[in-house]
Enzyme design. Structure first.
Site, short mmCIF file in Angstrom:
data_model
loop_
_atom_site.label_atom_id
_atom_site.label_comp_id
_atom_site.label_asym_id
_atom_site.label_seq_id
_atom_site.Cartn_x
_atom_site.Cartn_y
_atom_site.Cartn_z
N ASP A 131 7.98 4.11 -1.38
CA ASP A 131 7.55 3.55 -0.10
C ASP A 131 6.25 2.82 -0.34
O ASP A 131 5.20 3.44 -0.41
CB ASP A 131 7.38 4.69 0.91
CG ASP A 131 6.80 4.24 2.24
OD1 ASP A 131 6.81 3.04 2.50
OD2 ASP A 131 6.34 5.10 3.00
N ASP A 178 0.82 -1.22 0.00
CA ASP A 178 0.00 0.00 0.00
C ASP A 178 0.85 1.26 0.00
O ASP A 178 2.05 1.22 0.32
CB ASP A 178 -0.92 0.02 1.22
CG ASP A 178 -0.17 0.08 2.55
OD1 ASP A 178 0.84 -0.62 2.70
OD2 ASP A 178 -0.59 0.87 3.43
N HIS A 208 5.51 9.93 1.42
CA HIS A 208 4.12 10.33 1.68
C HIS A 208 3.74 11.66 1.03
O HIS A 208 2.75 12.27 1.43
CB HIS A 208 3.79 10.38 3.18
CG HIS A 208 4.00 9.06 3.87
ND1 HIS A 208 3.73 8.85 5.20
CD2 HIS A 208 4.45 7.87 3.41
CE1 HIS A 208 4.01 7.59 5.53
NE2 HIS A 208 4.45 6.99 4.45
N GLU A 233 0.21 -1.34 5.56
CA GLU A 233 1.24 -0.92 6.52
C GLU A 233 1.03 0.53 6.92
O GLU A 233 1.20 0.90 8.07
CB GLU A 233 2.63 -1.10 5.92
CG GLU A 233 3.78 -0.87 6.89
CD GLU A 233 4.27 0.57 6.99
OE1 GLU A 233 5.07 0.87 7.88
OE2 GLU A 233 3.84 1.43 6.17
N GLU A 234 0.64 1.35 5.95
CA GLU A 234 0.56 2.80 6.20
C GLU A 234 -0.55 3.17 7.17
O GLU A 234 -0.57 4.27 7.70
CB GLU A 234 0.37 3.55 4.87
CG GLU A 234 1.51 3.37 3.88
CD GLU A 234 2.80 4.06 4.29
OE1 GLU A 234 2.82 4.69 5.37
OE2 GLU A 234 3.79 3.96 3.56
ZN LIG Z 1 6.85 2.05 4.12
#
Ligand SMILES: [Zn+2]
Length: 425
Positions: A157, A96, A396, A191-192
């Site tokens: 990420d 994700d 992000h 995970e986020e």
């Molecule tokens: Zn990450």
């Protein structure tokens, strides 16, 4: 045999770099943004679309025992090519991307041989990635940077981590002369939003230990994170018409203010770094009758962490004593713990990663995470799991970028860990 040799010669460094980058550029086309509000796993169906695509890639490179469960956890095995049993290791990344910024229609661009100047991401919207604001760019002068078009995040990420693991497995498959034990790979959703580990089937994964490939700068090696608790503080007041309230009204917001002031002002996120812990007031909402404060409590040191929790409870008690009634209640629960206590008894996990980085020409930089990781939760679920850099930076947001050379180094580290584990046993 002849054919195989030919293949090995063809499979040179350039090819290897292009494979991992091609994979990465393909992966970021998938929008896999997670969502903390849906209460489903995966939190968004689009993560499952990417998981199915990845499953096909793992099949194509010849991995075995490939499973994708209903929660979006994708596992696979690269079988051992040794004649005796050695520990099974794992590599894990998350599929994700952050809810903070759109990951839809990502249009990556490669800035070749970065010259240290401003990078215009979007001329129309005046979005510039500048070393004056992001000085870490200057560590990558001369390298090839993958950047966004200024309107989405990039998704390095953690798709950089996925590409590195997949291509490392492909490389090991193509190079049977490199001896390695059984290797498990795991790709998880969510995970986020802090839910990457909670439905991770550690028993089914079946590794003795694993590494998450997630996080930033080349060399990062992390096996310490915060101990974490959350506290909801509820202050109950008494409302009376303000004109006749003398000695009757108890304004919960003012009592809440006393509570806030009782906690150390210099132990907040904005006043601490490194191994310094904090109390963080996340949210407050109140009226005369009732005020609620949401706190998180963080500390790397377990004893100090427990002391912080006690300090908060004592602050509530003191206020109640001072007011002569039970105005303040604290509802507190632990969220996760520092994985160090699970890793320390098995320091070979770190030693191998350290040696692998060194052999891959990377200087290891051990640092403590000021947050949590999937790996921390997995460590307490029975799978010791430190974190290794994946190479991306400025996560992000639209300024996220990843140097191609960093992806290549991370991939090398994966290969070297497999090789060194085999050498050790
Ligand atoms: Zn990450």
């Amino acid at each position: 045999m002849v054919e195989k040799e030919h293949k090995n010669i063809q499979y040179n460094t350039y090819q290897r770099i292009m494979n991992v980058i091609d994979r990465f550029l393909n992966y970021v086309k998938f929008d896999t943004q997670s969502d903390e509000l849906t209460n489903t796993t995966p939190s968004t169906p689009k993560q499952m679309v990417f998981a199915r695509f990845l499953k096909e890639e793992l099949e194509a490179i010849g991995l075995e025992d490939i499973t994708l469960d209903d929660n979006g956890y994708l596992f696979a095995t690269l079988p051992s090519n040794m004649d005796h049993e050695i520990p099974t290791i794992g590599f894990i990344s998350h599929m994700d991307t952050s809810p903070d910024m759109s990951g839809k229609d990502v249009k990556p661009r490669i800035v070749k041989r970065y010259d240290g100047q401003d990078i215009v991401l979007s001329a129309d919207d005046h979005i510039v990635l500048s070393p004056s604001r992001f000085p870490e760019l200057l560590d990558h002068v001369g390298e090839d940077l993958i950047v966004t078009d200024g309107h989405t995040l990039l998704g390095a990420d953690d798709k950089a981590g996925i590409a590195e693991i997949v291509e490392a497995m492909n490389y090991l498959k193509q190079h049977p002369e490199i001896k390695h034990g059984k290797i498990r790979v795991g790709f998880n959703p969510d995970e986020e939003i802090g839910l990457g580990a909670h439905k991770f089937n550690v028993a089914q994964f079946g590794a003795d230990w694993a590494y998450t490939m997630d996080g930033g700068e080349v060399g990062e090696l992390e096996f310490e994170n915060f101990n974490a608790a959350a506290a909801k503080v509820t202050v109950t007041g008494t409302n009376v018409h303000p004109g006749s309230a003398k000695n009757k009204m108890v304004n919960s917001m003012l009592v809440a203010n006393e509570f806030i002031a009782a906690l150390p002002a210099d132990e907040t996120p904005s006043t601490t770094e490194g191994y310094e812990g904090f109390f963080h007031l996340l949210e407050m909402k109140g009226e005369v009758e009732k005020t609620e404060l949401s706190y998180i409590i963080r500390d790397h040191d377990r004893a100090k962490f427990e002391a912080r929790k006690q300090f908060m409870l004592a602050a509530a008690q003191q206020l109640n004593d001072a007011h002569g009634e039970q105005l303040v209640t604290v509802d507190m629960h632990d969220q996760y713990y520092n994985m160090r206590e699970k890793i320390e008894p098995q320091m070979h996990i770190i030693d191998i990663a350290f040696a692998a980085m060194t052999e891959a020409g990377v200087t290891p930089k051990v640092s403590a995470i000021r947050g949590g990781t999937d790996g921390a939760q997995l460590s307490f679920m029975g799978l010791p799991c430190p974190n290794i850099f994946a190479g991306g930076l400025n996560f992000h947001g639209k300024y996220e970028f990843v140097p191609i050379q960093s992806i290549e180094k991370a991939m090398k580290v994966v290969i070297k860990i497999a090789e060194l584990t085999a050498r050790r046993y």
